[in-house]
Design a protein around this motif. Structure first.
Motif, PDB file in Angstrom:
ATOM      1  N   ASN A   4       0.984  -1.143  -0.168  1.00  0.00           N
ATOM      2  CA  ASN A   4      -0.006  -0.082   0.005  1.00  0.00           C
ATOM      3  C   ASN A   4       0.781   1.423   0.131  1.00  0.00           C
ATOM      4  O   ASN A   4       1.939   1.204   0.535  1.00  0.00           O
ATOM      5  N   ASN A   5       0.418   2.109  -0.733  1.00  0.00           N
ATOM      6  CA  ASN A   5       1.128   3.570  -0.792  1.00  0.00           C
ATOM      7  C   ASN A   5       2.677   3.462  -1.111  1.00  0.00           C
ATOM      8  O   ASN A   5       3.474   3.842  -0.361  1.00  0.00           O
ATOM      9  N   SER A   6       2.902   2.824  -2.223  1.00  0.00           N
ATOM     10  CA  SER A   6       4.131   2.631  -2.797  1.00  0.00           C
ATOM     11  C   SER A   6       4.349   3.188  -4.203  1.00  0.00           C
ATOM     12  O   SER A   6       3.531   3.236  -4.801  1.00  0.00           O
ATOM     13  N   VAL A   7       5.568   3.344  -4.547  1.00  0.00           N
ATOM     14  CA  VAL A   7       5.829   4.114  -5.856  1.00  0.00           C
ATOM     15  C   VAL A   7       5.278   3.044  -6.857  1.00  0.00           C
ATOM     16  O   VAL A   7       4.839   3.199  -7.924  1.00  0.00           O
ATOM     17  N   GLN A   8       5.340   1.710  -6.736  1.00  0.00           N
ATOM     18  CA  GLN A   8       5.096   0.622  -7.593  1.00  0.00           C
ATOM     19  C   GLN A   8       3.501   0.908  -7.840  1.00  0.00           C
ATOM     20  O   GLN A   8       3.246   0.598  -9.031  1.00  0.00           O
ATOM     21  N   GLN A   9       2.473   1.275  -7.015  1.00  0.00           N
ATOM     22  CA  GLN A   9       1.241   1.407  -7.220  1.00  0.00           C
ATOM     23  C   GLN A   9       1.257   2.688  -8.325  1.00  0.00           C
ATOM     24  O   GLN A   9       0.307   2.421  -9.197  1.00  0.00           O
ATOM     25  N   TYR A  44       2.612  11.930  -0.940  1.00  0.00           N
ATOM     26  CA  TYR A  44       2.812  11.313  -2.258  1.00  0.00           C
ATOM     27  C   TYR A  44       3.633  12.017  -3.154  1.00  0.00           C
ATOM     28  O   TYR A  44       4.097  11.603  -3.923  1.00  0.00           O
ATOM     29  N   ALA A  45       3.928  13.416  -2.819  1.00  0.00           N
ATOM     30  CA  ALA A  45       4.917  13.940  -3.775  1.00  0.00           C
ATOM     31  C   ALA A  45       6.050  13.391  -3.604  1.00  0.00           C
ATOM     32  O   ALA A  45       6.807  13.210  -4.550  1.00  0.00           O
ATOM     33  N   ASP A  46       6.662  13.146  -2.481  1.00  0.00           N
ATOM     34  CA  ASP A  46       8.140  12.287  -2.059  1.00  0.00           C
ATOM     35  C   ASP A  46       7.967  11.230  -3.034  1.00  0.00           C
ATOM     36  O   ASP A  46       8.929  10.754  -3.476  1.00  0.00           O
ATOM     37  N   MET A  47       6.889  10.544  -2.801  1.00  0.00           N
ATOM     38  CA  MET A  47       6.852   9.127  -3.567  1.00  0.00           C
ATOM     39  C   MET A  47       6.946   9.306  -5.163  1.00  0.00           C
ATOM     40  O   MET A  47       7.589   8.550  -5.742  1.00  0.00           O
ATOM     41  N   LEU A  48       6.327  10.414  -5.622  1.00  0.00           N
ATOM     42  CA  LEU A  48       6.548  10.625  -7.221  1.00  0.00           C
ATOM     43  C   LEU A  48       8.093  11.083  -7.104  1.00  0.00           C
ATOM     44  O   LEU A  48       8.510  10.716  -8.469  1.00  0.00           O
ATOM     45  N   ALA A  53      13.498  10.001  -9.470  1.00  0.00           N
ATOM     46  CA  ALA A  53      14.721   9.801  -9.254  1.00  0.00           C
ATOM     47  C   ALA A  53      15.400   8.523  -9.834  1.00  0.00           C
ATOM     48  O   ALA A  53      16.577   8.667 -10.227  1.00  0.00           O
ATOM     49  N   LYS A  54      14.687   7.456  -9.717  1.00  0.00           N
ATOM     50  CA  LYS A  54      14.826   6.230  -9.908  1.00  0.00           C
ATOM     51  C   LYS A  54      14.878   6.079 -11.495  1.00  0.00           C
ATOM     52  O   LYS A  54      15.399   4.994 -11.852  1.00  0.00           O
ATOM     53  N   GLY A  55      14.387   6.847 -12.065  1.00  0.00           N
ATOM     54  CA  GLY A  55      14.093   6.709 -13.735  1.00  0.00           C
ATOM     55  C   GLY A  55      12.903   5.738 -14.062  1.00  0.00           C
ATOM     56  O   GLY A  55      12.799   5.621 -15.263  1.00  0.00           O
ATOM     57  N   ILE A  56      12.106   5.674 -13.084  1.00  0.00           N
ATOM     58  CA  ILE A  56      10.985   4.652 -13.304  1.00  0.00           C
ATOM     59  C   ILE A  56       9.859   5.356 -13.892  1.00  0.00           C
ATOM     60  O   ILE A  56       9.271   4.865 -14.843  1.00  0.00           O
ATOM     61  N   ILE A  57       9.695   6.498 -13.386  1.00  0.00           N
ATOM     62  CA  ILE A  57       8.662   7.566 -14.012  1.00  0.00           C
ATOM     63  C   ILE A  57       9.269   8.742 -14.600  1.00  0.00           C
ATOM     64  O   ILE A  57      10.138   9.206 -14.086  1.00  0.00           O
ATOM     65  N   LYS A  58       8.666   9.100 -15.887  1.00  0.00           N
ATOM     66  CA  LYS A  58       9.262  10.253 -16.389  1.00  0.00           C
ATOM     67  C   LYS A  58       8.178  11.636 -16.480  1.00  0.00           C
ATOM     68  O   LYS A  58       6.900  10.979 -16.292  1.00  0.00           O
ATOM     69  N   ARG A  59       8.432  12.412 -16.758  1.00  0.00           N
ATOM     70  CA  ARG A  59       7.538  13.575 -16.799  1.00  0.00           C
ATOM     71  C   ARG A  59       7.990  14.505 -17.979  1.00  0.00           C
ATOM     72  O   ARG A  59       8.944  14.665 -18.401  1.00  0.00           O
ATOM     73  N   ARG A  60       6.972  15.327 -18.404  1.00  0.00           N
ATOM     74  CA  ARG A  60       7.165  16.233 -19.321  1.00  0.00           C
ATOM     75  C   ARG A  60       6.453  17.605 -19.208  1.00  0.00           C
ATOM     76  O   ARG A  60       5.265  17.311 -18.610  1.00  0.00           O
ATOM     77  N   PRO A  61       6.534  18.748 -19.296  1.00  0.00           N
ATOM     78  CA  PRO A  61       5.876  19.941 -19.229  1.00  0.00           C
ATOM     79  C   PRO A  61       4.488  19.834 -20.076  1.00  0.00           C
ATOM     80  O   PRO A  61       4.373  19.412 -21.259  1.00  0.00           O
ATOM     81  N   ILE A  62       3.298  20.488 -19.457  1.00  0.00           N
ATOM     82  CA  ILE A  62       2.182  20.591 -20.228  1.00  0.00           C
ATOM     83  C   ILE A  62       1.917  22.027 -20.275  1.00  0.00           C
ATOM     84  O   ILE A  62       2.227  22.691 -19.365  1.00  0.00           O
TER      85      ILE A  62
END
Length: 73
Positions: A4-9, A44-48, A53-62
């Motif tokens: 519960n409440n993990s980056v993997q979720q 939740y912000a820290d999880m994201l 940082a691990k490179g699992i999730i990426k982002r781009r500006p909108i």
């Protein structure tokens, strides 16, 4: 099965739904809506941030949106 409440979720939600904003991720994965909740968003912000940082999730500006970034796998 994920904890519960993990980056993997967050990763699993992004795999299913594709590109989402930060608030859409937290609503879908954890049922937390930062626009209507009085609690802190820090957890939740820290999880994201850890996922970024691990490179699992990426982002781009909108642009032309209240949200600044869209997140994806």
């Amino acid at each position: 099965m994920t904890k519960n409440n993990s980056v993997q979720q967050m990763v699993e939600v992004l795999k299913i739904h594709g590109h989402l904003t930060e608030n859409e991720i937290t609503k879908t994965a954890f049922g937390y809506d930062r626009n209507t909740s009085f609690g802190s968003n820090k957890k939740y912000a820290d999880m994201l941030r850890r996922g970024l940082a691990k490179g699992i999730i990426k982002r781009r500006p909108i642009y032309n949106s209240r949200s600044k970034f869209i997140y994806y796998i």
